[in-house]
Design a protein around this motif. Structure first.
Motif, PDB file in Angstrom:
ATOM      1  N   LYS A 123       0.817  -1.217   0.000  1.00  0.00           N
ATOM      2  CA  LYS A 123       0.000   0.000   0.000  1.00  0.00           C
ATOM      3  C   LYS A 123       0.847   1.262   0.000  1.00  0.00           C
ATOM      4  O   LYS A 123       0.402   2.312   0.443  1.00  0.00           O
ATOM      5  CB  LYS A 123      -0.912  -0.002   1.221  1.00  0.00           C
ATOM      6  N   SER A 124       2.065   1.173  -0.498  1.00  0.00           N
ATOM      7  CA  SER A 124       2.910   2.370  -0.593  1.00  0.00           C
ATOM      8  C   SER A 124       3.803   2.287  -1.829  1.00  0.00           C
ATOM      9  O   SER A 124       4.069   1.213  -2.345  1.00  0.00           O
ATOM     10  CB  SER A 124       3.771   2.525   0.670  1.00  0.00           C
ATOM     11  N   VAL A 125       4.231   3.462  -2.268  1.00  0.00           N
ATOM     12  CA  VAL A 125       5.135   3.568  -3.403  1.00  0.00           C
ATOM     13  C   VAL A 125       6.393   4.259  -2.902  1.00  0.00           C
ATOM     14  O   VAL A 125       6.327   5.373  -2.376  1.00  0.00           O
ATOM     15  CB  VAL A 125       4.505   4.382  -4.555  1.00  0.00           C
ATOM     16  N   LYS A 126       7.536   3.593  -3.045  1.00  0.00           N
ATOM     17  CA  LYS A 126       8.807   4.160  -2.624  1.00  0.00           C
ATOM     18  C   LYS A 126       9.491   4.777  -3.841  1.00  0.00           C
ATOM     19  O   LYS A 126       9.703   4.103  -4.844  1.00  0.00           O
ATOM     20  CB  LYS A 126       9.696   3.086  -2.013  1.00  0.00           C
ATOM     21  N   VAL A 127       9.801   6.068  -3.746  1.00  0.00           N
ATOM     22  CA  VAL A 127      10.443   6.796  -4.832  1.00  0.00           C
ATOM     23  C   VAL A 127      11.859   7.140  -4.386  1.00  0.00           C
ATOM     24  O   VAL A 127      12.039   7.808  -3.373  1.00  0.00           O
ATOM     25  CB  VAL A 127       9.658   8.090  -5.167  1.00  0.00           C
ATOM     26  N   THR A 128      12.857   6.668  -5.131  1.00  0.00           N
ATOM     27  CA  THR A 128      14.256   6.966  -4.797  1.00  0.00           C
ATOM     28  C   THR A 128      14.901   7.691  -5.963  1.00  0.00           C
ATOM     29  O   THR A 128      14.588   7.429  -7.122  1.00  0.00           O
ATOM     30  CB  THR A 128      15.051   5.684  -4.491  1.00  0.00           C
ATOM     31  N   GLY A 129      15.776   8.622  -5.628  1.00  0.00           N
ATOM     32  CA  GLY A 129      16.457   9.404  -6.646  1.00  0.00           C
ATOM     33  C   GLY A 129      17.754   9.957  -6.116  1.00  0.00           C
ATOM     34  O   GLY A 129      18.181   9.630  -5.003  1.00  0.00           O
ATOM     35  N   PRO A 130      18.399  10.845  -6.888  1.00  0.00           N
ATOM     36  CA  PRO A 130      19.691  11.384  -6.476  1.00  0.00           C
ATOM     37  C   PRO A 130      19.627  12.244  -5.212  1.00  0.00           C
ATOM     38  O   PRO A 130      20.591  12.318  -4.466  1.00  0.00           O
ATOM     39  CB  PRO A 130      20.147  12.221  -7.671  1.00  0.00           C
ATOM     40  N   LYS A 131      18.498  12.888  -4.924  1.00  0.00           N
ATOM     41  CA  LYS A 131      18.383  13.770  -3.749  1.00  0.00           C
ATOM     42  C   LYS A 131      17.950  13.039  -2.491  1.00  0.00           C
ATOM     43  O   LYS A 131      18.102  13.560  -1.392  1.00  0.00           O
ATOM     44  CB  LYS A 131      17.389  14.898  -4.031  1.00  0.00           C
ATOM     45  N   GLY A 132      17.338  11.865  -2.634  1.00  0.00           N
ATOM     46  CA  GLY A 132      16.879  11.144  -1.451  1.00  0.00           C
ATOM     47  C   GLY A 132      15.788  10.146  -1.777  1.00  0.00           C
ATOM     48  O   GLY A 132      15.660   9.674  -2.904  1.00  0.00           O
ATOM     49  N   GLU A 133      14.987   9.849  -0.753  1.00  0.00           N
ATOM     50  CA  GLU A 133      13.962   8.823  -0.871  1.00  0.00           C
ATOM     51  C   GLU A 133      12.680   9.292  -0.193  1.00  0.00           C
ATOM     52  O   GLU A 133      12.712   9.847   0.908  1.00  0.00           O
ATOM     53  CB  GLU A 133      14.483   7.553  -0.188  1.00  0.00           C
ATOM     54  N   LEU A 134      11.541   9.091  -0.849  1.00  0.00           N
ATOM     55  CA  LEU A 134      10.225   9.448  -0.307  1.00  0.00           C
ATOM     56  C   LEU A 134       9.284   8.260  -0.459  1.00  0.00           C
ATOM     57  O   LEU A 134       9.426   7.449  -1.383  1.00  0.00           O
ATOM     58  CB  LEU A 134       9.621  10.644  -1.034  1.00  0.00           C
TER      59      LEU A 134
END
Length: 184
Positions: free
Chosen positions: A22-33
């Motif tokens: 029930k969640s979507v983890k978004v990771t990128g160069p600036k961090g993670e949400l």
């Protein structure tokens, strides 16, 4: 259905989406949400695009969450890619802002200085009485900027206070100007 919700979200290189229950983890160069995935909303990721869809288009609650979830997911992707920034300007004689370590200290006409500690993931910087609030979470950046502005919002007579960069403050005529105009 929401027109915003139907638009596909482009995912650039370096940004990854991971759907976990029930969640979507978004990771990128600036961090993670992490963005909570509402019940009845589905995501399909393919070829650098994410497409949000509603499972039951007749349910009023799902229709209400459809566009909002798509906007929150797009903000999370943009945040981990490039981040968000809000700038606040201080106007007024004797109004100062300075940094003490990571904390922001404001002198805005009170008998005491007002101190702000940044929340997790938020950075505050001051250059020439312009306060810059940056971070990867758009809602947290906006909330921190609103809290700082609420200490001394701009007043309409002299324009003194803390305002967003580019914010227009409608000025009012003072008591003396109104009295002079009424006698003519």
């Amino acid at each position: 259905m929401s027109k915003v919700g139907k638009v596909p979200i482009s995912i650039t290189n370096g940004v990854n989406l991971l759907i976990e229950g029930k969640s979507v983890k978004v990771t990128g160069p600036k961090g993670e949400l992490t963005v909570a995935l509402p019940l009845g909303i589905a995501i399909k990721v393919n070829e650098g695009q994410a497409l949000v869809s509603a499972e039951n288009k007749e349910d009023k609650m799902i229709r209400a969450l459809f566009g909002m979830f798509r906007a929150n997911l797009a903000n999370a992707i943009k945040g981990v890619e490039s981040g968000f920034e809000k700038k606040l300007e201080m106007t007024g004689v004797g109004y100062r802002s300075q940094m003490q370590g990571a904390d922001l200290v404001l002198s805005v006409g009170f008998s005491h200085p007002v101190k702000f500690s940044p929340k997790d993931g938020i950075k505050i910087a001051v250059v020439d009485n312009v306060i810059s609030v940056t971070g990867i979470d758009k809602a947290a950046v906006g909330e921190m900027a609103a809290e700082i502005r609420a200490v001394r919002p701009p007043e309409p007579y002299k324009g003194k206070g803390i305002r967003y960069e580019g914010e227009y403050v409608r000025r009012k005529a003072g008591k003396a100007a109104k009295a002079a105009g009424a006698t003519k």
